[in-house]
Design a protein around this motif. Structure first.
Motif, mmCIF file in Angstrom:
data_model
loop_
_atom_site.group_PDB
_atom_site.id
_atom_site.type_symbol
_atom_site.label_atom_id
_atom_site.label_comp_id
_atom_site.label_asym_id
_atom_site.label_seq_id
_atom_site.Cartn_x
_atom_site.Cartn_y
_atom_site.Cartn_z
ATOM 1 N N PRO A 128 67.693 121.413 153.086
ATOM 2 C CA PRO A 128 68.747 120.937 152.248
ATOM 3 C C PRO A 128 69.549 119.795 153.003
ATOM 4 N N THR A 129 69.002 119.522 153.916
ATOM 5 C CA THR A 129 69.487 118.124 154.629
ATOM 6 C C THR A 129 68.907 117.010 153.954
ATOM 7 N N PHE A 130 67.706 117.304 153.191
ATOM 8 C CA PHE A 130 67.249 115.883 152.349
ATOM 9 C C PHE A 130 68.035 115.560 151.118
ATOM 10 N N ASP A 131 68.992 116.786 150.767
ATOM 11 C CA ASP A 131 69.733 116.678 149.611
ATOM 12 C C ASP A 131 70.673 115.230 149.763
ATOM 13 N N LYS A 132 71.171 115.216 151.027
ATOM 14 C CA LYS A 132 71.959 113.937 151.209
ATOM 15 C C LYS A 132 71.669 112.687 150.799
ATOM 16 N N GLY A 133 70.448 112.288 151.014
ATOM 17 C CA GLY A 133 69.863 111.110 150.525
ATOM 18 C C GLY A 133 69.764 110.870 148.937
ATOM 19 N N ILE A 134 69.697 111.946 148.212
ATOM 20 C CA ILE A 134 70.202 111.796 146.740
ATOM 21 C C ILE A 134 71.349 111.688 146.510
ATOM 22 N N GLU A 135 72.199 112.311 147.122
ATOM 23 C CA GLU A 135 73.598 112.246 147.018
ATOM 24 C C GLU A 135 74.136 110.738 147.309
ATOM 25 N N ILE A 136 73.740 110.209 148.491
ATOM 26 C CA ILE A 136 74.088 108.560 148.839
ATOM 27 C C ILE A 136 73.637 107.904 147.595
ATOM 28 N N VAL A 137 72.148 107.807 147.032
ATOM 29 C CA VAL A 137 71.853 107.056 145.980
ATOM 30 C C VAL A 137 72.775 107.131 144.937
#
Length: 174
Positions: free
Chosen positions: A111-120
């Motif tokens: 789930p740590t990868f989801d933060k990248g999507i949230e940032i964008v």
């Protein structure tokens, strides 16, 4: 707990984000992009203000407008030069990308990868987002926006760099 998006959509967004972010980052260090930007700036000072408008304001994300406008305003020679530059970057990226799709899927399962999507998704630059499949012209417009010192773009790229630094090293990048 935050609801996660469907796996396929999430995986595609992450693949696009990682590829696009890397391509733009690599494009920042290509001297040829600086030369193209300089050439375009000269053309702008000679009256090609429409391109400046397109690069400065973009078009609504996902409507295809920015891509159409960029294709109309960028000369075929410049478009070809941009395509050649990104072709080389794509080849380099492809050589470093996992050959097995399942390896990438396992890598991004945290789930740590989801933060990248949230940032964008917090930012809107009037262009398709980095989580989408982008044309060479749109990728170049991001490079040019970063090179111009756009503060919001710089802020997003700083957040993305911090996010990527906290991610585990891909197993294929040994």
């Amino acid at each position: 707990m935050a609801k996660r998006m469907p796996t396929r959509a999430r995986d595609e967004k992450l693949e696009n984000l990682i590829m696009n972010h890397s391509m733009i980052f690599m494009g920042m260090f290509e001297e040829a992009f600086s030369a193209i930007a300089e050439h375009m700036t000269e053309a702008l000072s000679e009256g090609a203000g429409a391109l400046a408008d397109v690069l400065a304001r973009g078009a609504k994300s996902g409507d295809g407008g920015v891509e159409k406008e960029l294709k109309n305003e960028i000369t075929p020679a410049v478009r070809a030069e941009i395509g050649n530059l990104f072709s080389g970057i794509r080849e380099e990226m492809s050589s470093q990308w996992p050959k097995e799709a399942a390896a990438f899927k396992r890598y991004i399962s945290s789930p740590t990868f989801d933060k990248g999507i949230e940032i964008v998704e917090r930012y809107d630059f009037g262009r398709p987002k980095l989580t989408e499949k982008l044309s060479d012209e749109v990728l170049a417009s991001y490079v040019f926006l970063l090179q111009s010192g756009d503060k919001e773009m710089g802020k997003m790229f700083k957040e993305l760099a911090e996010w990527q630094a906290a991610l585990p090293k891909p197993p294929w990048a040994s």
